[in-house]
Motif scaffolding. Sequence first.
Motif, PDB file in Angstrom:
ATOM      1  N   ALA A  56       5.204  60.339  16.853  1.00 55.99           N
ATOM      2  CA  ALA A  56       5.172  60.950  18.192  1.00 55.99           C
ATOM      3  C   ALA A  56       3.741  61.456  18.392  1.00 55.99           C
ATOM      4  O   ALA A  56       3.435  62.614  18.100  1.00 55.99           O
ATOM      5  CB  ALA A  56       6.173  62.088  18.274  1.00 55.99           C
ATOM      6  N   PRO A  57       2.841  60.584  18.870  1.00 57.25           N
ATOM      7  CA  PRO A  57       1.405  60.889  18.884  1.00 57.25           C
ATOM      8  C   PRO A  57       0.985  62.193  19.549  1.00 57.25           C
ATOM      9  O   PRO A  57      -0.036  62.759  19.189  1.00 57.25           O
ATOM     10  CB  PRO A  57       0.800  59.686  19.620  1.00 57.25           C
ATOM     11  CG  PRO A  57       1.771  58.581  19.376  1.00 57.25           C
ATOM     12  CD  PRO A  57       3.125  59.239  19.348  1.00 57.25           C
ATOM     13  N   ASN A  58       1.755  62.709  20.485  1.00 53.66           N
ATOM     14  CA  ASN A  58       1.343  63.962  21.124  1.00 53.66           C
ATOM     15  C   ASN A  58       1.947  65.193  20.449  1.00 53.66           C
ATOM     16  O   ASN A  58       1.721  66.313  20.900  1.00 53.66           O
ATOM     17  CB  ASN A  58       1.696  63.948  22.607  1.00 53.66           C
ATOM     18  CG  ASN A  58       3.202  63.965  22.844  1.00 53.66           C
ATOM     19  OD1 ASN A  58       3.984  63.535  21.995  1.00 53.66           O
ATOM     20  ND2 ASN A  58       3.601  64.436  24.011  1.00 53.66           N
ATOM     21  N   PHE A  59       2.684  65.020  19.370  1.00 50.32           N
ATOM     22  CA  PHE A  59       3.371  66.141  18.726  1.00 50.32           C
ATOM     23  C   PHE A  59       2.405  67.264  18.355  1.00 50.32           C
ATOM     24  O   PHE A  59       2.645  68.426  18.659  1.00 50.32           O
ATOM     25  CB  PHE A  59       4.143  65.666  17.489  1.00 50.32           C
ATOM     26  CG  PHE A  59       4.931  66.755  16.824  1.00 50.32           C
ATOM     27  CD1 PHE A  59       6.149  67.165  17.352  1.00 50.32           C
ATOM     28  CD2 PHE A  59       4.470  67.387  15.678  1.00 50.32           C
ATOM     29  CE1 PHE A  59       6.882  68.173  16.753  1.00 50.32           C
ATOM     30  CE2 PHE A  59       5.189  68.399  15.073  1.00 50.32           C
ATOM     31  CZ  PHE A  59       6.401  68.790  15.620  1.00 50.32           C
ATOM     32  N   LYS A  60       1.313  66.930  17.688  1.00 53.79           N
ATOM     33  CA  LYS A  60       0.360  67.950  17.242  1.00 53.79           C
ATOM     34  C   LYS A  60      -0.215  68.722  18.437  1.00 53.79           C
ATOM     35  O   LYS A  60      -0.451  69.921  18.353  1.00 53.79           O
ATOM     36  CB  LYS A  60      -0.754  67.292  16.442  1.00 53.79           C
ATOM     37  CG  LYS A  60      -1.645  68.266  15.699  1.00 53.79           C
ATOM     38  CD  LYS A  60      -2.753  67.577  14.933  1.00 53.79           C
ATOM     39  CE  LYS A  60      -2.190  66.804  13.767  1.00 53.79           C
ATOM     40  NZ  LYS A  60      -3.197  66.296  12.843  1.00 53.79           N
ATOM     41  N   ASP A  61      -0.416  68.028  19.563  1.00 52.86           N
ATOM     42  CA  ASP A  61      -1.013  68.656  20.744  1.00 52.86           C
ATOM     43  C   ASP A  61      -0.049  69.587  21.478  1.00 52.86           C
ATOM     44  O   ASP A  61      -0.483  70.533  22.128  1.00 52.86           O
ATOM     45  CB  ASP A  61      -1.511  67.586  21.716  1.00 52.86           C
ATOM     46  CG  ASP A  61      -2.571  66.691  21.087  1.00 52.86           C
ATOM     47  OD1 ASP A  61      -3.337  67.187  20.233  1.00 52.86           O
ATOM     48  OD2 ASP A  61      -2.615  65.503  21.446  1.00 52.86           O
ATOM     49  N   ILE A  62       1.245  69.314  21.398  1.00 47.70           N
ATOM     50  CA  ILE A  62       2.213  70.128  22.148  1.00 47.70           C
ATOM     51  C   ILE A  62       2.874  71.208  21.286  1.00 47.70           C
ATOM     52  O   ILE A  62       3.633  72.021  21.789  1.00 47.70           O
ATOM     53  CB  ILE A  62       3.300  69.254  22.813  1.00 47.70           C
ATOM     54  CG1 ILE A  62       4.117  68.503  21.774  1.00 47.70           C
ATOM     55  CG2 ILE A  62       2.667  68.314  23.831  1.00 47.70           C
ATOM     56  CD1 ILE A  62       5.326  67.768  22.324  1.00 47.70           C
ATOM     57  N   LEU A  63       2.558  71.224  20.017  1.00 52.86           N
ATOM     58  CA  LEU A  63       3.126  72.203  19.099  1.00 52.86           C
ATOM     59  C   LEU A  63       2.614  73.600  19.458  1.00 52.86           C
ATOM     60  O   LEU A  63       1.410  73.823  19.533  1.00 52.86           O
ATOM     61  CB  LEU A  63       2.738  71.846  17.665  1.00 52.86           C
ATOM     62  CG  LEU A  63       3.305  72.681  16.550  1.00 52.86           C
ATOM     63  CD1 LEU A  63       4.822  72.511  16.481  1.00 52.86           C
ATOM     64  CD2 LEU A  63       2.684  72.262  15.227  1.00 52.86           C
ATOM     65  N   ILE A  64       3.524  74.505  19.721  1.00 53.52           N
ATOM     66  CA  ILE A  64       3.149  75.873  20.082  1.00 53.52           C
ATOM     67  C   ILE A  64       2.987  76.730  18.835  1.00 53.52           C
ATOM     68  O   ILE A  64       2.017  77.453  18.674  1.00 53.52           O
ATOM     69  CB  ILE A  64       4.204  76.495  21.036  1.00 53.52           C
ATOM     70  CG1 ILE A  64       4.215  75.723  22.352  1.00 53.52           C
ATOM     71  CG2 ILE A  64       3.909  77.972  21.262  1.00 53.52           C
ATOM     72  CD1 ILE A  64       5.353  76.111  23.287  1.00 53.52           C
ATOM     73  N   ARG A  65       3.958  76.673  17.938  1.00 49.99           N
ATOM     74  CA  ARG A  65       3.879  77.406  16.679  1.00 49.99           C
ATOM     75  C   ARG A  65       4.842  76.778  15.689  1.00 49.99           C
ATOM     76  O   ARG A  65       5.748  76.051  16.071  1.00 49.99           O
ATOM     77  CB  ARG A  65       4.177  78.882  16.849  1.00 49.99           C
ATOM     78  CG  ARG A  65       5.619  79.216  17.096  1.00 49.99           C
ATOM     79  CD  ARG A  65       5.811  80.718  17.303  1.00 49.99           C
ATOM     80  NE  ARG A  65       7.156  80.983  17.725  1.00 49.99           N
ATOM     81  CZ  ARG A  65       8.081  81.547  16.974  1.00 49.99           C
ATOM     82  NH1 ARG A  65       7.805  81.926  15.752  1.00 49.99           N
ATOM     83  NH2 ARG A  65       9.289  81.752  17.437  1.00 49.99           N
ATOM     84  N   HIS A  66       4.619  77.075  14.450  1.00 51.60           N
ATOM     85  CA  HIS A  66       5.547  76.610  13.418  1.00 51.60           C
ATOM     86  C   HIS A  66       5.684  77.688  12.357  1.00 51.60           C
ATOM     87  O   HIS A  66       4.808  78.531  12.172  1.00 51.60           O
ATOM     88  CB  HIS A  66       5.106  75.278  12.803  1.00 51.60           C
ATOM     89  CG  HIS A  66       3.854  75.370  11.987  1.00 51.60           C
ATOM     90  ND1 HIS A  66       3.866  75.724  10.658  1.00 51.60           N
ATOM     91  CD2 HIS A  66       2.571  75.165  12.306  1.00 51.60           C
ATOM     92  CE1 HIS A  66       2.637  75.726  10.194  1.00 51.60           C
ATOM     93  NE2 HIS A  66       1.814  75.391  11.184  1.00 51.60           N
ATOM     94  N   ILE A  67       6.826  77.662  11.706  1.00 54.95           N
ATOM     95  CA  ILE A  67       7.110  78.573  10.606  1.00 54.95           C
ATOM     96  C   ILE A  67       7.481  77.697   9.416  1.00 54.95           C
ATOM     97  O   ILE A  67       8.293  76.785   9.554  1.00 54.95           O
ATOM     98  CB  ILE A  67       8.275  79.522  10.945  1.00 54.95           C
ATOM     99  CG1 ILE A  67       7.925  80.367  12.175  1.00 54.95           C
ATOM    100  CG2 ILE A  67       8.604  80.416   9.759  1.00 54.95           C
ATOM    101  CD1 ILE A  67       9.108  81.123  12.748  1.00 54.95           C
ATOM    102  N   THR A  68       6.895  77.966   8.289  1.00 55.07           N
ATOM    103  CA  THR A  68       7.173  77.175   7.092  1.00 55.07           C
ATOM    104  C   THR A  68       7.773  78.080   6.041  1.00 55.07           C
ATOM    105  O   THR A  68       7.243  79.158   5.768  1.00 55.07           O
ATOM    106  CB  THR A  68       5.875  76.537   6.563  1.00 55.07           C
ATOM    107  OG1 THR A  68       5.248  75.809   7.613  1.00 55.07           O
ATOM    108  CG2 THR A  68       6.170  75.612   5.402  1.00 55.07           C
TER     109      THR A  68
END
Length: 145
Positions: A56-68
């Motif tokens: 999903a090529p735009n995934f990194k650009d639309i990511l708002i935040r992540h929790i790991t």
Amino acid sequence: MGMQIPSVHDPGMAPPGKHAASAYAYAFPVEASRDQHGQLKKDMAQRVIDKITRLAPNFKDILIRHITFAPYHMQSMFAAPGGDFCHGLLHPDLMGPNRPGPKGFLDMPIPIDGLYLGGAGCHGGPGITFTPGYNAAYQVLDDQS
């Protein structure tokens, strides 16, 4: 890696026009010392984001935040031994009939009447599928009839 996007079915889980996603990566080295977990957690998150972005090529650009979450988080939040939410390695030798059922293993049943197993380490798992609890409940009903 496994990924789910629950906001597809429940839009209230994310702001309008956005989605919430969960990705599970199963290769975090649980035997690493705790002081390495911070960096390993960051590295793992980046690998997961990069892998999803390949599809999903735009995934990194639309990511708002992540929790790991590292294994110690999984252990403290879900009582998952060693951080393994599967409660037993996800390995062919530990799947299907090689996981315990509601009454234990086929060749080694629980010797206590009225005790049933329904946790994530049982058949129907691994992980959080609710199938082991379903199996245990139906075993209880079968045993009462």
